[in-house]
Design an enzyme around this catalytic site. Structure first.
Site, short mmCIF file in Angstrom:
data_model
loop_
_atom_site.label_atom_id
_atom_site.label_comp_id
_atom_site.label_asym_id
_atom_site.label_seq_id
_atom_site.Cartn_x
_atom_site.Cartn_y
_atom_site.Cartn_z
CD GLU A 51 48.49 97.71 -10.58
OE1 GLU A 51 48.93 96.83 -11.49
OE2 GLU A 51 47.43 98.26 -11.04
NE ARG A 276 55.23 86.54 -14.47
CZ ARG A 276 54.22 87.20 -13.66
NH1 ARG A 276 53.25 86.60 -13.14
NH2 ARG A 276 54.41 88.55 -13.78
CE LYS A 286 48.60 91.39 -8.74
NZ LYS A 286 49.10 92.64 -8.10
P1 ATP Z 1 50.15 88.91 -11.83
O1 ATP Z 1 50.67 88.80 -13.37
O2 ATP Z 1 50.16 87.76 -11.15
O3 ATP Z 1 48.98 89.48 -11.94
P2 ATP Z 1 51.81 91.26 -11.32
O4 ATP Z 1 53.07 91.15 -11.79
O5 ATP Z 1 50.90 92.12 -12.02
O6 ATP Z 1 51.12 89.99 -10.94
P3 ATP Z 1 52.54 92.91 -9.15
O7 ATP Z 1 51.50 93.42 -8.15
O8 ATP Z 1 52.95 94.02 -9.96
O9 ATP Z 1 51.72 91.81 -9.71
O10 ATP Z 1 53.83 92.06 -8.56
C1 ATP Z 1 54.60 92.75 -7.63
C2 ATP Z 1 56.04 91.85 -7.80
O11 ATP Z 1 55.91 90.61 -7.65
C3 ATP Z 1 56.69 92.44 -9.16
O12 ATP Z 1 57.97 92.79 -8.94
C4 ATP Z 1 56.55 91.25 -9.87
O13 ATP Z 1 57.40 90.93 -10.98
C5 ATP Z 1 56.23 90.10 -8.83
N1 ATP Z 1 55.64 88.83 -9.15
C6 ATP Z 1 54.45 88.65 -9.48
N2 ATP Z 1 54.22 87.64 -10.03
C7 ATP Z 1 55.25 86.82 -9.86
C8 ATP Z 1 55.61 85.43 -9.99
N3 ATP Z 1 54.75 84.59 -10.41
N4 ATP Z 1 56.87 84.93 -9.77
C9 ATP Z 1 57.94 85.71 -9.05
N5 ATP Z 1 57.54 86.93 -9.10
C10 ATP Z 1 56.25 87.74 -9.28
MG MG Z 2 52.53 93.97 -12.39
#
Ligand code: ATP
Ligand code: MG
Length: 572
Positions: A51, A276, A286
């Protein structure tokens, strides 16, 4: 007994780049089985779906390596898709940085760059289909009421009083939602599933909301936006994604993912969840990283203290080290926390191979060599990397005045101090033996200002012809042509291994995380280095030229120290 977590134990195999093609995990097991069964004609198509509401961090790197890595391994494809369904938090700045970071990590989406917003019309049409088949309705409850009606884990939800609307009425209202007839938040489109479901995600979730926010790509074309759960599975389906790999928090959303695709009767991607990445001394959300940026705890998303890809890059991490780290930790189904020492270990292994060795004095102490002829200077040869003879050597000039590290001298040393002290002789790396003859001190403070030494002209080879030994070898920089430099040293950004554990994560911010040294002296070869160049400053660690660097006024970040606490644990 080995009490480390499985991911950590796995790291005993060391981070070797070759492991990527051979590593086998539960996701690859599923894919192998699907291929053996001829599912999707054996096709493997993944996607990385960020995102654009922040910069990518090391956790995303894990997901990127996994998705692009699997596609490469099975000769499949991996898309880059921006999941841009929440315009209030998204921005093109983030889109651009994400593309730069994925490329820098070494991955290529070729012509498969997509945006969920490209599918807004298609998603709208799918929603009409759901209404027509009686699977969705327009609801007039407010967000708060919806929450109230939803129930809890132990209490079933209550049905919305608008649930019984006719298809005709729903179609009419949904169209008028799109046309902008209603206030923001006054109505939603909801799936008609089961308010008594044990899974709260299945209690008539919202599909569309009214929100008048300009979108960074579609501008003001839409005043209704699809919810993530709905947009995500539909986007996967539209792109023919075979394996939709996401993190564990979406496990409870999988029934909804499947429900939408089944009701719509469109291509059914398979969602697979993995744990994760969490790292010690690091926050990864984020939302929290944005707080650090907005509240000025760091200088920006790419501050070398940040666990963002751009921060790690500026700090001096290499794409290879991050990819090796991701390979080494593998994927698991259970949440765990990986030691940041392992990340640093992978980095060190990589830099050890590629970083030229140079000398830099971080806390200079002047040394005058009394018996060295005034005005003379000579060239001494220094190898660039003992690990890699192909990196050759360079010439250093040696003359009467040099700088050594303040901490390499002690007037009254304890037993195990093998460096310089009055009357003691040491070796200067690549040059002569010198012996400390006298000390000049500040009259007022008593601080040591300067050392007077003598050198032995017979020791240019690094050995004394009479076979006498010295216990220490010190790095140095010639005062005549050394270059003044700024060096930034870093510690963990947080004082706690688990920054959020005991309450507000900001309370564990390490206010001493950055130490800036402005009086360092470095070898002249470093004047022309460019941002991103790596070096090992002998005895001081691995460093990288910073983006603040200017010709004649170089700035370096310490990427990582030399001491490998990870390898130490392994060898115990
Ligand atoms: P955050 O929780 O850190 O704000 P998010 O999951 O909202 O991150 P996205 O932009 O939706 O961020 O993430 C893009 C992809 O990266 C998704 O498929 C998510 O599952 C993966 N992702 C995000 N954080 C991690 C992590 N700590 N380890 C592995 N994969 C991750
Ligand atoms: Mg997300």
């Amino acid at each position: 007994m080995d009490e480390r977590k499985p991911e950590e134990r796995k790291a005993d195999v060391t981070c070797d780049s070759a492991s990527s093609s051979t590593s086998f995990d539960f996701i690859r097991t599923i894919i192998e089985r699907d291929r053996a069964d001829g599912k999707n004609e054996g096709r493997v198509h993944t996607r990385f779906p960020p995102e654009p509401n922040g910069y990518l961090h090391i956790g995303h790197a894990k997901s990127i390596c996994l998705n692009f890595g699997i596609a490469a391994q099975y000769k499949g494809l991996c898309n880059l898709r921006f999941d841009d369904t929440n315009p209030s938090k998204e921005d093109v700045e983030y889109v651009d940085s994400i593309m730069e970071d994925v490329r820098w990590l070494g991955f290529d989406w070729a012509d498969r760059l997509f945006y969920a917003s490209d599918y807004f019309e298609q998603l709208y049409q799918y929603a009409i289909g759901l209404i027509e088949s009686g699977k969705a309705f327009v609801c007039d409850l407010s967000a708060e009421e919806i929450r109230e009606y939803r129930g809890t884990l132990t209490l079933p939800g209550r049905e919305s009083p608008y649930r019984g609307r006719t298809v005709r009425e729903n179609l009419d209202l949904f169209k008028r939602m799109r046309d902008g007839e209603f206030e923001d938040g006054s109505r939603t489109l909801r799936a008609k599933i089961d308010m008594a479901s044990g899974n709260i995600n299945m209690r008539d979730p919202v599909i569309y909301r009214i929100q008048r926010t300009s979108h960074h790509r579609t501008g003001d074309d839409w005043c209704i936006y699809p919810m993530y759960d709905y947009a995500h599975c539909c986007s996967d389906s539209i792109e023919g994604i075979t394996h939709s790999i996401c993190t564990l928090e979406f496990e409870d959303h999988r029934p909804l993912y499947d429900w939408y695709l089944e009701q719509l009767g469109i291509f059914h991607s398979q969602q697979i969840e993995f744990a994760r990445l969490n790292l010690t001394y690091t926050v990864m959300s984020k939302r929290k990283l944005l707080q650090l940026v907005e509240e000025g705890y760091v200088t920006g998303w790419n501050d070398p203290l940040m666990p963002t890809i751009s921060g790690l890059r500026r700090r001096g991490f290499t794409p290879e080290s991050i990819r090796n780290f991701c390979d080494t930790i593998g994927v698991a189904k259970r949440d765990s926390t990986v030691s940041i020492d392992l990340l640093n270990h992978c980095l060190r292994e990589d830099l050890n191979k590629r970083a030229p060795r140079v000398m830099a004095v971080l806390h200079p102490l002047k040394v005058v060599i009394d018996n060295y002829p005034e005005g003379r200077s000579e060239e001494v040869e220094a190898v660039n990397n003992p690990e890699d003879p192909e990196m050759g050597s360079r010439m250093l000039s040696f003359s009467k005045e040099i700088y050594i590290e303040k901490s390499d001298f002690m007037e009254d040393p304890p037993g195990k101090f093998f460096r310089l002290s009055p009357g003691r002789e040491i070796r200067l790396k690549h040059a002569y033996f010198i012996k400390c003859e006298s000390v000049v001190k500040d009259d007022l403070t008593g601080e040591v200002k300067e050392l007077h030494c003598t050198y032995d002209p017979e020791t240019g080879s690094g050995q004394a012809p009479d076979g006498r030994k010295v216990k220490g070898t010190l790095h140095w920089v010639s005062a005549e042509d050394g270059v003044k430099a700024t060096v930034r040293l870093y510690q963990h950004l947080f004082t706690s291994e688990d920054p959020g554990a005991a309450g507000d994560f900001k309370e564990t911010i390490n206010s001493d995380a950055l130490e800036e040294l402005t009086d360092c002296v470095v070898e002249p070869v470093l004047t022309d280095s460019s941002p991103g160049d790596h070096f090992q400053f002998l005895r001081n660690g691995y460093f990288c030229t910073d983006t603040d660097s200017r010709p004649g006024a170089p700035v370096f970040n310490r990427t990582v120290g030399l001491r490998d606490s990870w390898a130490k644990i392994q060898n115990k």
